[in-house]
Motif scaffolding. Structure first.
Motif, PDB file in Angstrom:
ATOM      1  N   UNK A 183       0.602  -1.356   0.135  1.00  0.00           N
ATOM      2  CA  UNK A 183       0.000  -0.508   0.206  1.00  0.00           C
ATOM      3  C   UNK A 183       0.976   1.245   0.639  1.00  0.00           C
ATOM      4  N   UNK A 184       2.037   1.103   1.088  1.00  0.00           N
ATOM      5  CA  UNK A 184       3.549   2.575   0.835  1.00  0.00           C
ATOM      6  C   UNK A 184       3.438   2.435  -0.258  1.00  0.00           C
ATOM      7  N   UNK A 185       3.959   1.437  -1.381  1.00  0.00           N
ATOM      8  CA  UNK A 185       4.416   1.707  -2.475  1.00  0.00           C
ATOM      9  C   UNK A 185       3.781   1.853  -3.276  1.00  0.00           C
ATOM     10  N   UNK A 186       2.524   1.063  -3.300  1.00  0.00           N
ATOM     11  CA  UNK A 186       1.460   2.044  -4.326  1.00  0.00           C
ATOM     12  C   UNK A 186       1.397   2.936  -3.813  1.00  0.00           C
ATOM     13  N   UNK A 187       1.129   4.252  -3.197  1.00  0.00           N
ATOM     14  CA  UNK A 187       1.125   5.278  -2.653  1.00  0.00           C
ATOM     15  C   UNK A 187       1.746   6.249  -3.129  1.00  0.00           C
ATOM     16  N   UNK A 188       3.387   6.438  -2.639  1.00  0.00           N
ATOM     17  CA  UNK A 188       4.633   6.491  -3.388  1.00  0.00           C
ATOM     18  C   UNK A 188       4.720   7.213  -4.732  1.00  0.00           C
ATOM     19  N   UNK A 189       4.499   5.767  -5.410  1.00  0.00           N
ATOM     20  CA  UNK A 189       4.487   5.760  -6.412  1.00  0.00           C
ATOM     21  C   UNK A 189       3.109   6.398  -7.735  1.00  0.00           C
ATOM     22  N   UNK A 190       2.615   6.876  -6.801  1.00  0.00           N
ATOM     23  CA  UNK A 190       1.329   7.621  -7.517  1.00  0.00           C
ATOM     24  C   UNK A 190       1.863   8.940  -6.739  1.00  0.00           C
ATOM     25  N   UNK A 191       2.284   9.168  -5.985  1.00  0.00           N
ATOM     26  CA  UNK A 191       2.845  10.446  -6.190  1.00  0.00           C
ATOM     27  C   UNK A 191       3.482  11.246  -6.364  1.00  0.00           C
ATOM     28  N   UNK A 192       4.798  10.743  -6.837  1.00  0.00           N
ATOM     29  CA  UNK A 192       5.941  10.424  -7.434  1.00  0.00           C
ATOM     30  C   UNK A 192       5.861  11.826  -8.475  1.00  0.00           C
ATOM     31  N   UNK A 193       4.991  11.440  -9.117  1.00  0.00           N
ATOM     32  CA  UNK A 193       5.468  12.228 -10.836  1.00  0.00           C
ATOM     33  C   UNK A 193       5.246  13.534 -10.246  1.00  0.00           C
ATOM     34  N   UNK A 194       3.914  13.968  -9.297  1.00  0.00           N
ATOM     35  CA  UNK A 194       3.609  14.641  -8.944  1.00  0.00           C
ATOM     36  C   UNK A 194       4.689  15.779  -8.440  1.00  0.00           C
ATOM     37  N   UNK A 195       5.386  15.315  -7.704  1.00  0.00           N
ATOM     38  CA  UNK A 195       6.461  15.589  -6.625  1.00  0.00           C
ATOM     39  C   UNK A 195       7.040  16.524  -7.890  1.00  0.00           C
ATOM     40  N   UNK A 196       7.812  15.279  -8.554  1.00  0.00           N
ATOM     41  CA  UNK A 196       8.984  15.449  -9.618  1.00  0.00           C
ATOM     42  C   UNK A 196       8.700  16.486  -9.946  1.00  0.00           C
ATOM     43  N   UNK A 197       6.668  16.798 -10.802  1.00  0.00           N
ATOM     44  CA  UNK A 197       6.813  17.640 -11.665  1.00  0.00           C
ATOM     45  C   UNK A 197       7.054  19.085 -10.946  1.00  0.00           C
ATOM     46  N   UNK A 198       5.920  18.938  -9.398  1.00  0.00           N
ATOM     47  CA  UNK A 198       6.640  20.228  -9.181  1.00  0.00           C
ATOM     48  C   UNK A 198       8.037  20.631  -9.048  1.00  0.00           C
TER      49      UNK A 198
END
Length: 64
Positions: A33-48
């Protein structure tokens, strides 16, 4: 009587092993669950971060 004690000890050992495996499965599910959540938010963080860097560079260039 001695055979019953051995059987009970074996059953207790198997139940303990079963509890350990169930706890480990829950741990793996939480990690997933933790890794899925991190994988979901990673592109947003990188983009910002990229947008902030571009904005910073542009502001620096405008001041020059």
């Amino acid at each position: 009587m001695l055979q019953d004690d051995r059987d009970n000890l074996e059953l207790d050992r198997l139940q303990i092993e079963n509890r350990k495996l169930a706890a480990e499965a829950l741990k793996f599910m939480a990690e997933e669950r933790k890794l899925r959540q991190e994988a979901f938010w990673h592109p947003f963080a990188t983009g910002s971060v990229i947008l902030t860097a571009i904005a910073g560079i542009m502001a620096l260039l405008v001041k020059l």
